[in-house]
Design a protein around this motif. Sequence first.
Motif, PDB file in Angstrom:
ATOM      1  N   VAL A   1       0.839  -1.204   0.000  1.00 15.44           N
ATOM      2  CA  VAL A   1       0.000   0.000   0.000  1.00 15.44           C
ATOM      3  C   VAL A   1       0.872   1.251   0.000  1.00 15.44           C
ATOM      4  O   VAL A   1       0.616   2.208  -0.745  1.00 15.44           O
ATOM      5  CB  VAL A   1      -0.956  -0.005   1.213  1.00 15.44           C
ATOM      6  CG1 VAL A   1      -1.619   1.365   1.377  1.00 15.44           C
ATOM      7  CG2 VAL A   1      -2.016  -1.086   1.044  1.00 15.44           C
ATOM      8  N   THR A   2       1.900   1.270   0.825  1.00  8.19           N
ATOM      9  CA  THR A   2       2.810   2.413   0.869  1.00  8.19           C
ATOM     10  C   THR A   2       3.492   2.610  -0.477  1.00  8.19           C
ATOM     11  O   THR A   2       3.598   3.740  -0.983  1.00  8.19           O
ATOM     12  CB  THR A   2       3.871   2.223   1.966  1.00  8.19           C
ATOM     13  OG1 THR A   2       3.223   2.030   3.221  1.00  8.19           O
ATOM     14  CG2 THR A   2       4.793   3.441   2.055  1.00  8.19           C
TER      15      THR A   2
ATOM     16  N   MET B   1      12.436   0.961   6.604  1.00  7.16           N
ATOM     17  CA  MET B   1      12.998  -0.293   6.106  1.00  7.16           C
ATOM     18  C   MET B   1      14.117   0.019   5.121  1.00  7.16           C
ATOM     19  O   MET B   1      14.312   1.172   4.724  1.00  7.16           O
ATOM     20  CB  MET B   1      11.909  -1.116   5.376  1.00  7.16           C
ATOM     21  CG  MET B   1      10.765  -1.579   6.251  1.00  7.16           C
ATOM     22  SD  MET B   1       9.389  -2.248   5.259  1.00  7.16           S
ATOM     23  CE  MET B   1      10.232  -3.548   4.342  1.00  7.16           C
ATOM     24  N   THR B   2      14.850  -1.019   4.746  1.00  7.07           N
ATOM     25  CA  THR B   2      15.814  -0.860   3.658  1.00  7.07           C
ATOM     26  C   THR B   2      15.084  -1.069   2.332  1.00  7.07           C
ATOM     27  O   THR B   2      14.045  -1.751   2.275  1.00  7.07           O
ATOM     28  CB  THR B   2      16.956  -1.877   3.777  1.00  7.07           C
ATOM     29  OG1 THR B   2      16.424  -3.202   3.622  1.00  7.07           O
ATOM     30  CG2 THR B   2      17.661  -1.745   5.123  1.00  7.07           C
ATOM     31  N   GLN B   3      15.622  -0.491   1.275  1.00  4.26           N
ATOM     32  CA  GLN B   3      14.994  -0.647  -0.028  1.00  4.26           C
ATOM     33  C   GLN B   3      14.958  -2.112  -0.480  1.00  4.26           C
ATOM     34  O   GLN B   3      13.954  -2.555  -1.048  1.00  4.26           O
ATOM     35  CB  GLN B   3      15.708   0.233  -1.058  1.00  4.26           C
ATOM     36  CG  GLN B   3      14.980   0.314  -2.388  1.00  4.26           C
ATOM     37  CD  GLN B   3      15.525   1.427  -3.262  1.00  4.26           C
ATOM     38  OE1 GLN B   3      15.955   2.457  -2.759  1.00  4.26           O
ATOM     39  NE2 GLN B   3      15.503   1.218  -4.567  1.00  4.26           N
TER      40      GLN B   3
ATOM     41  N   PHE C   1      10.338   3.209  -4.628  1.00  2.00           N
ATOM     42  CA  PHE C   1      10.872   2.231  -3.677  1.00  2.00           C
ATOM     43  C   PHE C   1      11.679   2.899  -2.573  1.00  2.00           C
ATOM     44  O   PHE C   1      11.572   2.538  -1.402  1.00  2.00           O
ATOM     45  CB  PHE C   1      11.724   1.195  -4.418  1.00  2.00           C
ATOM     46  CG  PHE C   1      10.917   0.161  -5.147  1.00  2.00           C
ATOM     47  CD1 PHE C   1      10.684  -1.081  -4.577  1.00  2.00           C
ATOM     48  CD2 PHE C   1      10.382   0.426  -6.405  1.00  2.00           C
ATOM     49  CE1 PHE C   1       9.934  -2.052  -5.234  1.00  2.00           C
ATOM     50  CE2 PHE C   1       9.634  -0.531  -7.071  1.00  2.00           C
ATOM     51  CZ  PHE C   1       9.402  -1.768  -6.495  1.00  2.00           C
ATOM     52  N   GLY C   2      12.508   3.876  -2.932  1.00  4.37           N
ATOM     53  CA  GLY C   2      13.331   4.549  -1.931  1.00  4.37           C
ATOM     54  C   GLY C   2      12.494   5.324  -0.927  1.00  4.37           C
ATOM     55  O   GLY C   2      12.723   5.246   0.294  1.00  4.37           O
ATOM     56  N   LYS C   3      11.496   6.085  -1.407  1.00  2.00           N
ATOM     57  CA  LYS C   3      10.632   6.850  -0.508  1.00  2.00           C
ATOM     58  C   LYS C   3       9.805   5.919   0.379  1.00  2.00           C
ATOM     59  O   LYS C   3       9.560   6.219   1.552  1.00  2.00           O
ATOM     60  CB  LYS C   3       9.713   7.763  -1.321  1.00  2.00           C
ATOM     61  CG  LYS C   3      10.435   8.895  -2.036  1.00  2.00           C
ATOM     62  CD  LYS C   3       9.464   9.737  -2.849  1.00  2.00           C
ATOM     63  CE  LYS C   3      10.201  10.865  -3.574  1.00  2.00           C
ATOM     64  NZ  LYS C   3       9.284  11.681  -4.413  1.00  2.00           N
ATOM     65  N   SER C   4       9.382   4.804  -0.186  1.00  2.00           N
ATOM     66  CA  SER C   4       8.617   3.836   0.601  1.00  2.00           C
ATOM     67  C   SER C   4       9.474   3.243   1.707  1.00  2.00           C
ATOM     68  O   SER C   4       9.009   3.044   2.836  1.00  2.00           O
ATOM     69  CB  SER C   4       8.087   2.726  -0.302  1.00  2.00           C
ATOM     70  OG  SER C   4       7.204   3.245  -1.274  1.00  2.00           O
ATOM     71  N   ALA C   5      10.735   2.955   1.399  1.00  2.00           N
ATOM     72  CA  ALA C   5      11.645   2.412   2.416  1.00  2.00           C
ATOM     73  C   ALA C   5      11.807   3.396   3.573  1.00  2.00           C
ATOM     74  O   ALA C   5      11.785   3.009   4.748  1.00  2.00           O
ATOM     75  CB  ALA C   5      12.994   2.098   1.783  1.00  2.00           C
ATOM     76  N   ILE C   6      11.949   4.678   3.250  1.00  2.00           N
ATOM     77  CA  ILE C   6      12.096   5.703   4.294  1.00  2.00           C
ATOM     78  C   ILE C   6      10.822   5.788   5.127  1.00  2.00           C
ATOM     79  O   ILE C   6      10.868   5.845   6.366  1.00  2.00           O
ATOM     80  CB  ILE C   6      12.429   7.067   3.661  1.00  2.00           C
ATOM     81  CG1 ILE C   6      13.814   7.022   3.012  1.00  2.00           C
ATOM     82  CG2 ILE C   6      12.356   8.175   4.706  1.00  2.00           C
ATOM     83  CD1 ILE C   6      14.155   8.266   2.209  1.00  2.00           C
TER      84      ILE C   6
END
Length: 291
Positions: A11-12, A28-30, A19-24
């Motif tokens: 969902v995020t 989490m890590t990418q 992917f990078g923004k979602s990890a932040i």
Amino acid sequence: MLDINWLKTFVTLAELQHFGKSAIALHMTQPNVSLHLKQLEKVTRTKLIERSPFRLTQAGQRLLKSSQKTLQELKVCQADINALNELHQGTLTIAASDIISRALLIEPFQLFKQAYPNIDLALFNTTSSQASSLVKSADAELGFVIEQKESLPLHFSELKAVHWCAVGHQLALVQGEVIQKDSADLPTLILLGHDTRTRDLIDLALPSLNIPRYRIMEVGSVDAQLDWAEAGFGTAIVPDFSLDSRPHLKSEVVTLVDFPCTSLGYVVRKNQILSKAVKHLLRLVGDKITT
């Protein structure tokens, strides 16, 4: 079996499309974000996201709708379970505008901390519309707002009636009627911006002042309205309770009797279970308003 953590990641990722923004956002890590997506696609046996350019597949769009509903329902369920368990520790989250929180919530919050020292109070500084949205999404247990029409899935309870005041030196009350002191000078009305419910209410009521022409100065808070009015730049139109924290105003205060009265109250979700702690806080706020 669909893992709830995979759905949160999906969902995020679908909302941020990166992917990078979602990890932040997920702390989490990418590579772990990619792993969650890979595991989810393996279980569903279908491709959910096209990476270049980023877009959801038809299956991804369908999963997104169900995932959002599922995560929202789980969030609401967890909030109700916390209330049923009568937790005496944790965090109670409140949403309110700056002027409501400063005028009405500081003293009740202090008394609440004495009764529930192990419960932290978190305050979202928002507009009334944003406070309603936070309660609707279960990101806040309570929202203190101005005039929230009762609508699903929220329930509004009035705490007090709100009247409007003009603070400044350009308007006066003569025989019950608001008049412009200097008809040759174009008055300046100091108002909140258009992204607030308060401004919407004021715009609807302005014709009752019978001022044919005026300038508008927009500011970002009720305190700013009062500061600019005190400095002589115009007339601020504000709710009456906002003056409680300003007992030494030098400007004239005129009650706008022809402005429609509105309400200040709180919103909760329909059928929301209120914990003993929340009920205690509401009693303290009610006591503050009636004194």
